[in-house]
Write an enzyme that holds these catalytic residues in place. Sequence first.
Site, PDB file in Angstrom:
ATOM      1  N   GLY A  29    -106.386 -26.269 -67.678  1.00 45.93           N
ATOM      2  CA  GLY A  29    -106.114 -24.984 -68.322  1.00 45.93           C
ATOM      3  C   GLY A  29    -105.504 -24.019 -67.316  1.00 45.93           C
ATOM      4  O   GLY A  29    -105.384 -24.326 -66.128  1.00 45.93           O
ATOM      5  N   THR A  31    -106.643 -21.189 -66.061  1.00 43.21           N
ATOM      6  CA  THR A  31    -107.549 -20.679 -65.014  1.00 43.21           C
ATOM      7  C   THR A  31    -107.803 -21.772 -63.978  1.00 43.21           C
ATOM      8  O   THR A  31    -107.743 -21.520 -62.765  1.00 43.21           O
ATOM      9  CB  THR A  31    -108.871 -20.199 -65.641  1.00 43.21           C
ATOM     10  N   ALA A  85    -113.062 -22.180 -69.476  1.00 51.93           N
ATOM     11  CA  ALA A  85    -113.761 -22.337 -70.760  1.00 51.93           C
ATOM     12  C   ALA A  85    -113.104 -21.429 -71.783  1.00 51.93           C
ATOM     13  O   ALA A  85    -112.413 -20.468 -71.436  1.00 51.93           O
ATOM     14  CB  ALA A  85    -115.237 -21.971 -70.619  1.00 51.93           C
ATOM     15  N   ASP A  86    -113.334 -21.766 -73.047  1.00 49.35           N
ATOM     16  CA  ASP A  86    -112.829 -20.920 -74.135  1.00 49.35           C
ATOM     17  C   ASP A  86    -113.860 -19.880 -74.544  1.00 49.35           C
ATOM     18  O   ASP A  86    -113.499 -18.781 -74.965  1.00 49.35           O
ATOM     19  CB  ASP A  86    -112.438 -21.807 -75.321  1.00 49.35           C
ATOM     20  N   GLY A  98    -109.874 -26.046 -75.674  1.00 51.14           N
ATOM     21  CA  GLY A  98    -108.681 -25.376 -76.190  1.00 51.14           C
ATOM     22  C   GLY A  98    -107.407 -26.025 -75.682  1.00 51.14           C
ATOM     23  O   GLY A  98    -106.384 -26.048 -76.362  1.00 51.14           O
ATOM     24  N   GLY A  99    -107.493 -26.595 -74.480  1.00 53.31           N
ATOM     25  CA  GLY A  99    -106.334 -27.288 -73.912  1.00 53.31           C
ATOM     26  C   GLY A  99    -106.326 -28.778 -74.230  1.00 53.31           C
ATOM     27  O   GLY A  99    -105.440 -29.506 -73.764  1.00 53.31           O
ATOM     28  N   GLU A 105    -113.008 -33.663 -69.334  1.00 51.59           N
ATOM     29  CA  GLU A 105    -113.721 -32.532 -68.726  1.00 51.59           C
ATOM     30  C   GLU A 105    -115.232 -32.744 -68.784  1.00 51.59           C
ATOM     31  O   GLU A 105    -115.947 -32.454 -67.819  1.00 51.59           O
ATOM     32  CB  GLU A 105    -113.349 -31.231 -69.442  1.00 51.59           C
TER      33      GLU A 105
END
Length: 232
Positions: A29, A31, A85-86, A98-99, A105
């Site tokens: 993601g 971040t 994280a989402d 979300g990704g 993960e």
Amino acid sequence: MSMDDLKRQAAARAVEQVRDGMKLGLGTGSTAKHFVELLGERVKAGLKVVGVPTSEATRADAERCGVLLTTLDEVDRLDLTVDGADEIDPNLELIKGGGGALLREKIVAAASDRMIVIADESKWVPALGRFPLPIEVIPFGLGATRRAIEAVFAENGVSGQMDVRKAKDGHAFVTDGGHWIIDAHLGRIPDSPRLAAALNSIPGVVEHGLFIGLARTAVLAGPQGIRVVERR
Ligand SMILES: O=C(CO)[C@H](O)[C@H](O)COP(=O)(O)O
């Protein structure tokens, strides 16, 4: 300060936790990408670490940044995983995926002695569920799997629209593992550990985005500064 600046600040704080010789899980993601880039800078300055990427995208980023890679076949446990994280709730339970990288993960986080989740403050929520819950499924028998998921939702007091995630070309989004993702719009999940366990029991569900009991620390970057939350 932009959202991306905040993500990079959270990533920078997590990079401070990395020590020479560590075996790391590398999240996926925007971040986590900052974390990989900042880690790469420390590697260029002499830090010795190895990483297990949680997606093909992160593998490419890590290679570009000069971070040495390994696999969970070659190493036993990982010292630390750093991932985005989402959603993050006050018990440090998460929604991720979300990704689309939730399966790798979760495997990597579960193989780690410690997971630090890094995010901007907007990901902090009183209860999980506003972000659609990603559920990774086998395409075969999708109708039956959907009905089983609906039944589990009803038993757990949640409901909502379920969409098969689409890629930019309009076809079903295919994960690194060759599966599809259903995004479930639940609004609010009253008991996420219970729902997580129930989803695990459905044939056809490969994994879901509820990360229960995995994150030990959350590093949250906001306009007022960085807040570090430890699991109670
Ligand atoms: O779970 C994930 C990927 O599967 C990501 O960590 C999550 O979607 C957060 O992404 P970003 O850091 O881009 O906001």
